[in-house]
Scaffold this active site. Structure first.
Site, PDB file in Angstrom:
ATOM      1  N   LYS A   1      -7.658   2.321 -20.914  1.00  0.00           N
ATOM      2  CA  LYS A   1      -7.992   2.451 -22.336  1.00  0.00           C
ATOM      3  C   LYS A   1      -6.746   2.292 -23.207  1.00  0.00           C
ATOM      4  O   LYS A   1      -6.210   1.205 -23.293  1.00  0.00           O
ATOM      5  CB  LYS A   1      -8.707   3.781 -22.554  1.00  0.00           C
ATOM      6  CG  LYS A   1      -9.790   4.107 -21.505  1.00  0.00           C
ATOM      7  CD  LYS A   1     -10.979   3.187 -21.573  1.00  0.00           C
ATOM      8  CE  LYS A   1     -11.952   3.365 -20.403  1.00  0.00           C
ATOM      9  NZ  LYS A   1     -12.354   4.736 -20.107  1.00  0.00           N
TER      10      LYS A   1
ATOM     11  N   TYR B   1     -17.230  13.104 -19.895  1.00  0.00           N
ATOM     12  CA  TYR B   1     -17.561  11.752 -19.460  1.00  0.00           C
ATOM     13  C   TYR B   1     -18.585  11.812 -18.329  1.00  0.00           C
ATOM     14  O   TYR B   1     -18.358  12.464 -17.296  1.00  0.00           O
ATOM     15  CB  TYR B   1     -16.273  11.060 -19.003  1.00  0.00           C
ATOM     16  CG  TYR B   1     -16.424   9.612 -18.628  1.00  0.00           C
ATOM     17  CD1 TYR B   1     -17.110   8.732 -19.458  1.00  0.00           C
ATOM     18  CD2 TYR B   1     -15.869   9.119 -17.464  1.00  0.00           C
ATOM     19  CE1 TYR B   1     -17.239   7.398 -19.111  1.00  0.00           C
ATOM     20  CE2 TYR B   1     -15.988   7.779 -17.119  1.00  0.00           C
ATOM     21  CZ  TYR B   1     -16.674   6.928 -17.947  1.00  0.00           C
ATOM     22  OH  TYR B   1     -16.798   5.617 -17.608  1.00  0.00           O
TER      23      TYR B   1
ATOM     24  N   ASP C   1      -8.015  15.456 -18.393  1.00  0.00           N
ATOM     25  CA  ASP C   1      -8.229  14.032 -18.627  1.00  0.00           C
ATOM     26  C   ASP C   1      -7.927  13.798 -20.105  1.00  0.00           C
ATOM     27  O   ASP C   1      -8.714  14.142 -20.984  1.00  0.00           O
ATOM     28  CB  ASP C   1      -9.677  13.669 -18.284  1.00  0.00           C
ATOM     29  CG  ASP C   1      -9.994  12.194 -18.546  1.00  0.00           C
ATOM     30  OD1 ASP C   1      -9.256  11.543 -19.317  1.00  0.00           O
ATOM     31  OD2 ASP C   1     -11.000  11.692 -17.993  1.00  0.00           O
TER      32      ASP C   1
ATOM     33  N   ARG D   1       0.837  -1.210   0.000  1.00  0.00           N
ATOM     34  CA  ARG D   1       0.000   0.000   0.000  1.00  0.00           C
ATOM     35  C   ARG D   1       0.869   1.256   0.000  1.00  0.00           C
ATOM     36  O   ARG D   1       0.457   2.315  -0.458  1.00  0.00           O
ATOM     37  CB  ARG D   1      -0.967   0.017   1.200  1.00  0.00           C
ATOM     38  CG  ARG D   1      -1.834   1.262   1.250  1.00  0.00           C
ATOM     39  CD  ARG D   1      -3.074   1.136   2.122  1.00  0.00           C
ATOM     40  NE  ARG D   1      -2.840   0.430   3.361  1.00  0.00           N
ATOM     41  CZ  ARG D   1      -2.116   0.895   4.389  1.00  0.00           C
ATOM     42  NH1 ARG D   1      -1.543   2.082   4.327  1.00  0.00           N
ATOM     43  NH2 ARG D   1      -1.955   0.172   5.468  1.00  0.00           N
TER      44      ARG D   1
HETATM   45  C1  PLP Z   1     -13.095   5.331 -19.012  1.00  0.00           C
HETATM   46  C2  PLP Z   1     -12.861   6.756 -18.730  1.00  0.00           C
HETATM   47  C3  PLP Z   1     -12.687   7.207 -17.419  1.00  0.00           C
HETATM   48  C4  PLP Z   1     -12.809   6.287 -16.221  1.00  0.00           C
HETATM   49  O1  PLP Z   1     -11.766   5.394 -16.156  1.00  0.00           O
HETATM   50  P1  PLP Z   1     -11.909   3.934 -15.446  1.00  0.00           P
HETATM   51  O2  PLP Z   1     -10.550   3.377 -15.644  1.00  0.00           O
HETATM   52  O3  PLP Z   1     -13.002   3.210 -16.143  1.00  0.00           O
HETATM   53  O4  PLP Z   1     -12.247   4.190 -14.017  1.00  0.00           O
HETATM   54  C5  PLP Z   1     -12.422   8.553 -17.223  1.00  0.00           C
HETATM   55  N1  PLP Z   1     -12.345   9.417 -18.255  1.00  0.00           N
HETATM   56  C6  PLP Z   1     -12.513   9.018 -19.529  1.00  0.00           C
HETATM   57  C7  PLP Z   1     -12.402  10.021 -20.618  1.00  0.00           C
HETATM   58  C8  PLP Z   1     -12.775   7.685 -19.813  1.00  0.00           C
HETATM   59  O5  PLP Z   1     -12.954   7.282 -21.081  1.00  0.00           O
END
Ligand code: PLP
Length: 396
Positions: free
Chosen positions: A207, A110, A182, A56
């Site tokens: 992703k 999102y 993001d 952790r």
């Molecule tokens: C999928 C996604 C998230 C969230 O990410 P997780 O790994 O599913 O928690 C945040 N922002 C964008 C743009 C995303 O496509």
């Protein structure tokens, strides 16, 4: 390493554990949560972060992944999380917001992030302003609102609008706001948000960085100073990434630049061909000259215009859009992105599910809107599958 070019960084960054002479070409997966020491002095030092003692606090596989992501983002450091959402929550909480403070986020971004920030702001008495950050007046609105924290998305989800991160960063600088971006949709291949003036670059590494849909991972990259409170809160809160997820994602990101080049080229081809189809109402892709943010996208995105395409089916309601997904024969109807395989999603019922119908309408997300994460299949096969499914939707 940071002076190397991106493809080289992707292949080599995060491949060497400090203080060991043996270097496996592929890192071992360290599943042990505990490290023990012959010397109590070494154990004592490890508890201060000088070595790996409890996972952790710090762990070998996450340390290697963080080193690689920081190098790809052009950042001093990176902190990883058990998901992209955990990363977005950590950045928010690190701002020490007080009752009455303001936060700005995309109104067309999102849906899960919107729902999370709404819940956090409501609980803390913080004012949340959801704006269309790709509009020319967005920097001016930020200067009027004087928020403490601004979140932008490099390419918004699902309508693929592209804000001018440089202009937003300048506005944030003037009012002393922290700016997080993001950058999941372009990944660090398509945008290094820190180089455009952002303070934090956030990834759902689930992703494109991972690239193979086999691990949930979030990362925040920034200066060491900005990351210090995130790192100490993660140690307390425990929303850490597991070693196997870190290992898989490090393996995936080795090929990020070559995959992304192909994904972006395929997306451009798919968008061009879809734009010619009389079956579709509209195609959203920042690389099309007709896209309202085309010029901004040229300035803030690199290596193409991103791997995502969206389109509206002429005259389709939700039921008809669902039938299009069921009529696909190659692409998979899956509510995610970033895989080698093409993933197709009905935006209103999936990524925008947590928005109210009013919020969806205000964002311009219609029931006929389909989002595509363009895969590595032959792009003509992808186009034929998409258009074939649109055509077949009426047939039983
Ligand atoms: C999928 C996604 C998230 C969230 O990410 P997780 O790994 O599913 O928690 C945040 N922002 C964008 C743009 C995303 O496509």
């Amino acid at each position: 390493m940071s002076s190397k070019r991106l493809k080289t960084v992707a292949v080599h960054a995060g491949s060497r554990l400090a203080d060991s002479k043996s270097q496996p070409l592929v890192p071992a997966i360290h599943m042990s949560t505990v490290g023990w020491f012959d010397s109590s002095e070494d154990l004592d030092g490890a508890l201060d972060g000088k070595d790996y003692v409890y996972s952790r606090i710090s762990a070998q596989n996450t340390a290697l992944l963080e080193e690689a992501v920081a190098a790809l983002e052009g950042a001093e450091a990176c902190v990883s999380y058990a998901s992209g959402m955990a990363a977005l929550r950590a950045v928010f909480e690190a701002q020490n917001l007080q009752r009455g403070d303001r936060v700005v986020m995309p109104g067309d971004g999102y849906g899960v992030t919107r729902a999370l920030y709404k819940a956090l702001c409501a609980r803390m008495g913080v004012e949340l302003h959801a704006l269309s950050l790709s509009e020319a007046q967005a920097p001016g609105r930020i200067m009027e609102l004087r928020p403490k924290f601004v979140l932008a998305e490099s390419i918004t989800n699902p309508l693929l609008s592209v804000p001018d991160i440089r202009a937003l960063a300048q506005a944030c600088e003037k009012v002393g706001a922290a700016l997080a971006v993001d950058a999941t949709f372009p990944s660090p291949y398509g945008q290094r948000a820190l180089s455009l003036g952002a303070h934090y670059a956030v990834q759902s590494a689930t992703k494109w960085l991972n690239g193979h849909s086999d691990a949930l991972v979030g990362t925040v990259s920034a200066s060491r100073e900005r990351l210090a409170p995130l790192r100490s809160m993660r140690l307390l809160a425990g929303d850490v990434l597991g070693p196997f997820e870190a290992w898989l994602t490090l393996r995936g990101l080795r090929t990020l630049p070559v995959r992304m080049k192909a994904h972006c080229e395929h997306a451009a081809h798919v968008a061009r061909r879809l734009a010619e189809s009389p079956l579709l109402e509209r195609v959203y892709y920042p690389g099309l000259p007709s896209h309202p943010d085309h010029a901004v996208a040229q300035a803030v995105l690199e290596g193409g215009f991103g791997p995502m395409v969206a389109f509206e089916i002429k005259g389709a309601d939700r039921a008809e859009s669902f039938r299009v997904l069921e009529a696909l024969r190659l692409a998979r109807p899956g509510p995610s992105l970033g895989d080698v395989c093409t993933l197709v999603m009905h935006a209103a019922s999936a990524s925008a599910r947590r928005l109210t119908p009013e919020e969806r309408a205000a964002a311009g997300i219609r029931e006929s809107l389909i989002r595509v994460s363009v895969g590595l299949e032959d792009p003509d096969d992808i186009v034929e599958d998409l258009l074939g499914a649109v055509e077949r939707r009426g047939a039983p």
